[in-house]
Design an enzyme around this catalytic site. Sequence first.
Site, PDB file in Angstrom:
ATOM      1  CD  GLU A 136      -7.846   9.061  -0.250  1.00 23.74           C
ATOM      2  OE1 GLU A 136      -6.807   8.374  -0.212  1.00 23.74           O
ATOM      3  OE2 GLU A 136      -8.553   9.164  -1.271  1.00 23.74           O
ATOM      4  CD  GLU A 170      -7.901   8.265  -4.369  1.00 18.29           C
ATOM      5  OE1 GLU A 170      -8.828   7.589  -4.873  1.00 18.29           O
ATOM      6  OE2 GLU A 170      -7.247   7.879  -3.386  1.00 18.29           O
ATOM      7  CG  PHE A 214       0.786   6.980  -2.015  1.00 18.44           C
ATOM      8  CD1 PHE A 214       2.138   6.637  -1.913  1.00 18.44           C
ATOM      9  CD2 PHE A 214      -0.039   6.752  -0.918  1.00 18.44           C
ATOM     10  CE1 PHE A 214       2.642   6.077  -0.739  1.00 18.44           C
ATOM     11  CE2 PHE A 214       0.467   6.189   0.260  1.00 18.44           C
ATOM     12  CZ  PHE A 214       1.807   5.863   0.341  1.00 18.44           C
ATOM     13  CB  ALA A 215       2.084  11.054  -7.271  1.00 20.37           C
ATOM     14  CG  ASP A 216       1.906   5.775  -7.103  1.00 18.91           C
ATOM     15  OD1 ASP A 216       2.644   5.071  -7.792  1.00 18.91           O
ATOM     16  OD2 ASP A 216       2.328   6.494  -6.167  1.00 18.91           O
ATOM     17  CG  PHE A 217      -3.725   6.788  -4.906  1.00 17.17           C
ATOM     18  CD1 PHE A 217      -3.224   5.567  -5.346  1.00 17.17           C
ATOM     19  CD2 PHE A 217      -3.692   7.046  -3.538  1.00 17.17           C
ATOM     20  CE1 PHE A 217      -2.709   4.627  -4.457  1.00 17.17           C
ATOM     21  CE2 PHE A 217      -3.180   6.119  -2.641  1.00 17.17           C
ATOM     22  CZ  PHE A 217      -2.684   4.910  -3.096  1.00 17.17           C
ATOM     23  CG  HIS A 255       1.459   2.615  -2.778  1.00 18.17           C
ATOM     24  ND1 HIS A 255       0.761   1.567  -3.300  1.00 18.17           N
ATOM     25  CD2 HIS A 255       0.628   3.227  -1.902  1.00 18.17           C
ATOM     26  CE1 HIS A 255      -0.446   1.527  -2.746  1.00 18.17           C
ATOM     27  NE2 HIS A 255      -0.560   2.521  -1.898  1.00 18.17           N
TER      28      HIS A 255
END
Lengths: 323, 334
Positions: A29, A60, A83-86, A129
């Site tokens: 993205e 994702e 973001f790793a959070d996703f 995030h």
Amino acid sequence: MREITFSQATLEAMDEEMSRDETVFVMGEDIARQGGIFGQFKGLPQKFGFDRVKDTPITETAIVGAGVGAALAGMRPVVDMHFADFMGVCMDEIFNQMAKIHYMFGGQKTVPVVLRAPDGLINQAAAQHSQSLEAWFMHVPGLKVVIPSNPADAKGLLKSAIRDDNPVLFFEHKALFRMSGPVPEEEYLTPIGKAKVVREGKDVTLVSYSLCFNTCLKAAEMLDKEGISVECVDLRTISPIDKNTILESVAKTTRLAVVHEAVKQGGVGAEISAIVAEEAIDYLDAPIVRVGAPFTPVPFAKPLEQAYRITPEKVADAIRKMF
Amino acid sequence: MCAKPVRKKSPTSIRNYDKDLLKSFYETMMKIRYFEQNIQEKFLAGEIPGFVHVYIGEEATGTGIMTNLRSDDYIQTTHRGHGHTIAKGAELKRMMAEIYGKKPGFCKGKGGSMHIADFSVGMLGANGVVGGGYTLATGAALATRMLGKDQVTVVFFGDGASNRGTFHEAANMAAAWDLPILFVCENNQWASTTPYRTTTSVEDIADRAQGYGMPGVIVDGNDVFAVYETARKLIEDIRKGSGPALLECKTYRIGGHFVGDPEMYRTKEEVQKVFKENDPISRFEERVLDEKVMTREELDQIKEKVLKEVDEAVEFARQAPEPDPSELYQDLYV
């Protein structure tokens, strides 16, 4: 040696690997037209075209799944997670598909995918995030998990990750993107699965990685002035973990501290502590110390975030108590 | 803009069909039927371990579609994937060995029924996660296009799986990028043990194609001729670059969700009625005999050949060695 930023170092790695191998491409993205939200893909589409540097839908699940499928059909995709959070959104694609295909199908097909996952605390980005989630993935057989602390390793490890036939998760701390450091101009690869003793010492082994490793180096300087000699081991890869380097260092220093920005409970530190307890407890002259984030989501307000954050002072305090 | 789904009918006559093609339809469908009947039997006898899901009653769909594919085209299948794998050309012996958990199996005994893959025939893998395959297939289609090849990828899924978010994400991505992929919904009426209409917003899954700007087509999935002709046109178009399409094949799951399913959710009478009236293989036999394009003897010869082939596969699997415990860590990493 010339100095460039972590972001530029990863960009060079992408550029070199995409030039070397036509099957390497990158999607995610906001990476093509925008150049990545941290500028880490800037200029790539102009050089390689918008087909090999692809803006994707905000999905994702489909992005990672498509990366796996493209790898099965002969490409070497690099997938940016934004973001790793996703990564929670596409967890099935990571742990049930990407990680298992090679083993579950009896080695018929390799899955050369790299997931780049910007993680960690920056700009009070708060609970969804800011996380450091690397420990989740060291629990999954079949994945390699790489997590550099400086521009030179970032470049060498990213190039190795792209050339690796196994799926590799590449965690890059968001606060590192702007960090400058020496990076050789000539081509080199940094091996996956090898930790590095960056600072030698004799009293305590301090194991860390990513941005936090730099925090540990600062703590080591502080402690040095107080007469405590700290050996700093940069893990660089957390799976497969380089046990030997850790055990050799602990055998020498007789003390172990593990530090990470991720939540302490169930973290990488727990695994390393267990390894040392199982295999080297006789060398230890003090209980193992772990420093990690408190067991809360990442808070937003500055004083709360500051209380959450690992600082050189917190690391130094924890180590002083070992003596 | 894509309109409401189109319903395709059976060809009015099959007299112009090539004899070899007719034979191959029958051979593939019978191969799947006997293979699956053997699986059921051997599972219930305790010979086959794990979880198995059979394709009985849906043979015409996989057969009709796969007949249009080249060996380098890709398919991605599901937990109910034996039929697709056979129709794509996988060797029965190695397949059966895998289902038995034996070393010469396609996956060296590491996958089993739900995780069969045979990359040598373009079969990219079954999936134990319902709806796990769409995004992988989309990526394979992306790769073939990036590599400048004219391969087509087909992804199979059921009515239940059409409610997964993965379907919607993959359909959007495939259509946004005009990828060479055919989404094939085998609507067998049952989402595991639940009648699909109680949990699905539409009667026709093909309605969902419209929302992604791709053609949706509905066909009687138990009519191998209708499936074959409908899929042929769609696959030809996709190969030429038309972008993705969604084909819904209306069928019925004769077996339970898994072998051994007590089937508390439906009556035996319902199943028997469908099987009697709408068994794709009986329908094929009746039609070819009616239109006099094949004889009973020709059908029987094929049956015998297939029976033998499946029996040999079972025997091969039974005799095959199990993997050695020392192979546990093999293939974890390259």
